[in-house]
Design an enzyme around this catalytic site. Structure first.
Site, PDB file in Angstrom:
ATOM      1  N   HIS A 268       0.963  -1.221   0.011  1.00  0.00           N
ATOM      2  CA  HIS A 268       0.019   0.162  -0.153  1.00  0.00           C
ATOM      3  C   HIS A 268       1.070   1.204   0.480  1.00  0.00           C
ATOM      4  CE1 HIS A 268      -4.074   2.053   1.225  1.00  0.00           C
ATOM      5  NE2 HIS A 268      -2.706   2.643   1.669  1.00  0.00           N
ATOM      6  N   GLU A 269       1.781   1.491   0.668  1.00  0.00           N
ATOM      7  CA  GLU A 269       2.567   2.666   0.412  1.00  0.00           C
ATOM      8  C   GLU A 269       3.588   2.635  -0.255  1.00  0.00           C
ATOM      9  OE1 GLU A 269       1.382   4.684   2.966  1.00  0.00           O
ATOM     10  OE2 GLU A 269      -0.112   3.127   4.191  1.00  0.00           O
ATOM     11  N   HIS A 272       1.707   4.366  -2.769  1.00  0.00           N
ATOM     12  CA  HIS A 272       1.662   5.564  -2.818  1.00  0.00           C
ATOM     13  C   HIS A 272       3.363   6.541  -2.789  1.00  0.00           C
ATOM     14  CE1 HIS A 272      -1.816   6.998  -0.555  1.00  0.00           C
ATOM     15  NE2 HIS A 272      -1.406   5.718   0.676  1.00  0.00           N
ATOM     16  N   GLU A 298      -4.586   8.201  -3.215  1.00  0.00           N
ATOM     17  CA  GLU A 298      -4.887   6.619  -2.449  1.00  0.00           C
ATOM     18  C   GLU A 298      -5.770   5.210  -3.681  1.00  0.00           C
ATOM     19  OE1 GLU A 298      -4.456   5.855   0.415  1.00  0.00           O
ATOM     20  OE2 GLU A 298      -5.440   4.189   1.188  1.00  0.00           O
TER      21      GLU A 298
HETATM   22 CO    CO Z   1      -2.979   4.840   1.963  1.00  0.00          CO
END
Ligand code: CO
Length: 501
Positions: A268-269, A272, A298
């Site tokens: 997830h990170e 980003h 996101e």
């Molecule tokens: Co996030």
């Protein structure tokens, strides 16, 4: 040939860049605060933030800035050019800044910095009474802020616009009502299947933290996160932050008895971070040199975490490596593992929720925070309102406040209007999958480890544009339409059918 006089635009951008180099140090302070900062540093750290915010405020409200901005705007840059978009964002920032008195902005910063610490204690002790009076003050300050910012139909819109430029609560409500309806239907199918025994096996074992860290680094390298332009650290609440274009850091968490939780946090990170790394570095310090809205951000993290990271092909490729790192997994088949990481069921904690129920967690928060800001719900009634709504949507009641309204930091740090962007991120991620699928055979790219073609598509359609377009314009350019929840619903239905069918 060198021109002797600079245009107003050039002068303006030069100053904007210089100020950005100073104020962007806030990201490094923030990273430090959340990783290594001693507890007693909090009071003076708050003063440092306040001083930087005041510095930025003074610059943007100075006569010099305003006159340069006006002169630059009259220089007539072509619609859609880098220059005109920089001026558009600067004008927007200026308008938003002058509308809110500096005193209110500083009071909010001090109040939320202080409340974050109290919230931690209240959560640890499961004592709402410790933090509710502070939250009440924050809600009042936020309402005051909304009044200064102005709005057409409801105060909440003013705050939402700060996170998702142009988005209105009414639009969110429409998107969420379809999503809620379809999600609840799918969840009922899942519940039935679970009751008839269709439940994944639990993956048990001890997974040493150091080995997990090595596996995460291996994943990051395989996908294309540049470890020489970033780093991986450990925090309870994982995050990604760009310090500068050559320094985009991520954090994750490790649980000794759960090997998958950390993997999906890291993916997830990483999503980003890959986005931040993909914005043209020569734009750093200019408004267009920032990533787009939170929803778009996101969408990138969710794309890597879920669309790619929870796909069968991803684990066809990486499961043998995971087993080699953690030999106890030789007892679990790849299909068993895949089902386990796609498990769906009602649960209390948003950040541990599966792809299906996750959006319900967001919809609940949206409904509550909208009522708080619009003055239809009192802070004192929040704990009970939360539990009641939770029962209605999920069919279960949180046994503690820690598993209820105290779980997330957002409201206690003054982030009202932020939550909807998470679910919009999911909506956009599914929409990107649909569009990318027309150009790229995603399953076979993942199976063969050719992540470059996937990242390349994202770079081309989204990353390299920074903030050159308004967020929803960017989504339209990349996918051909506005955020449309139908793609997410289709995607979730496919998953439910595959695993619970
Ligand atoms: Co996030």
């Amino acid at each position: 040939m060198e021109t002797l006089t600079k245009s107003a635009y050039e002068e303006l951008i030069e100053e904007v860049r210089r100020v950005h180099h100073i104020t962007s140090v806030r990201s490094l302070l923030g990273w430090d605060q959340r990783t290594h900062m001693p507890r007693k540093a909090v009071k003076f750290r708050a003063m440092q933030y306040a001083a930087l915010t005041e510095y930025a405020y003074n610059f943007i409200t100075s006569d010099r800035f305003v006159s340069l901005l006006e002169r630059a705007e009259s220089e007539g840059y072509a619609e859609g050019s880098r220059e005109s978009m920089n001026l558009y964002w600067l004008r927007r920032t200026y308008e938003k800044t002058v509308k809110v008195p500096l005193d209110l902005t500083l009071r909010l910063i001090r109040k939320t910095t202080e409340t974050e610490v109290i919230w931690r204690e209240a959560k640890a002790k499961d004592r709402p009474d410790l933090v509710l009076p502070h939250l009440k003050e924050i809600v009042e300050l936020e309402r005051e802020k909304a009044a200064y910012l102005g709005y057409e139909s409801e105060p909440y819109d003013a705050l939402l616009d700060g996170y998702e430029p142009g988005l209105k609560a009414e639009h969110v409500e429409r998107t969420f009502s379809l999503l809620k309806e379809e999600t609840v239907k799918l969840l009922n199918r899942v519940k039935e299947a679970r009751e008839s025994g269709r439940v994944p096996e639990t993956i048990r074992g001890r997974f040493p933290v150091e080995d997990q860290r090595r596996f995460h680094l291996f994943l990051l390298r395989s996908i294309g996160y540049d470890l020489e332009a970033g780093r991986l650290d450990e925090t309870t609440h994982p995050f990604a932050v760009r310090i500068t274009p050559g320094d985009v850091r991520i954090t994750t968490r490790y649980k000794e008895d759960d090997v998958t939780d950390g993997i999906f946090s890291t993916l997830h990170e990483m999503g980003h971070a890959l986005y931040e790394m993909g914005v043209p570095e020569e734009w750093f310090g200019e408004p267009v040199g920032s990533t787009s809205s939170l929803s778009v951000h996101e969408s990138q993290s969710r794309f890597w975490e879920n669309v790619i990271g929870r796909s069968p092909e991803f684990w066809e490729r990486f499961y043998p490596y995971l087993q080699a790192f953690f030999p106890s997994l030789y007892d679990v088949s790849v299909e068993g593992f895949l089902f386990a990481v796609n498990d769906m069921k009602p649960s209390f904690i948003r950040i541990e929720a599966d792809e299906l129920t996750y959006n319900l967690h967001i919809i609940l928060r949206f409904e509550l925070e909208r009522d708080l800001i619009n003055g239809r719900l009192n802070v004192e009634d929040l704990p009970e309102a939360w539990n009641q709504k939770f029962r209605e949507m999920f069919g279960i009641t949180p046994p503690t406040y820690r598993q209820g309204f105290l779980q997330d930091i957002h409201w206690f740090s003054g982030s009202f209007g932020y939550f909807p962007t998470y679910a919009f991120g999911n909506v956009i991620a599914a929409q990107i999958r649909n569009s990318m699928g027309k150009d790229v055979d995603i399953p076979s790219a993942v199976r063969s480890g050719d992540f470059g073609v996937i990242l390349g598509w994202l770079r081309e359609k989204i990353h390299r544009h920074g903030s050159l377009y308004r967020p929803m314009d960017l989504v339209r350019r990349a996918t051909g339409e506005d955020p449309n929840p139908a793609y997410l619903v289709d995607y979730l239905r496919e998953k439910v059918e595959r695993f619970y069918g």
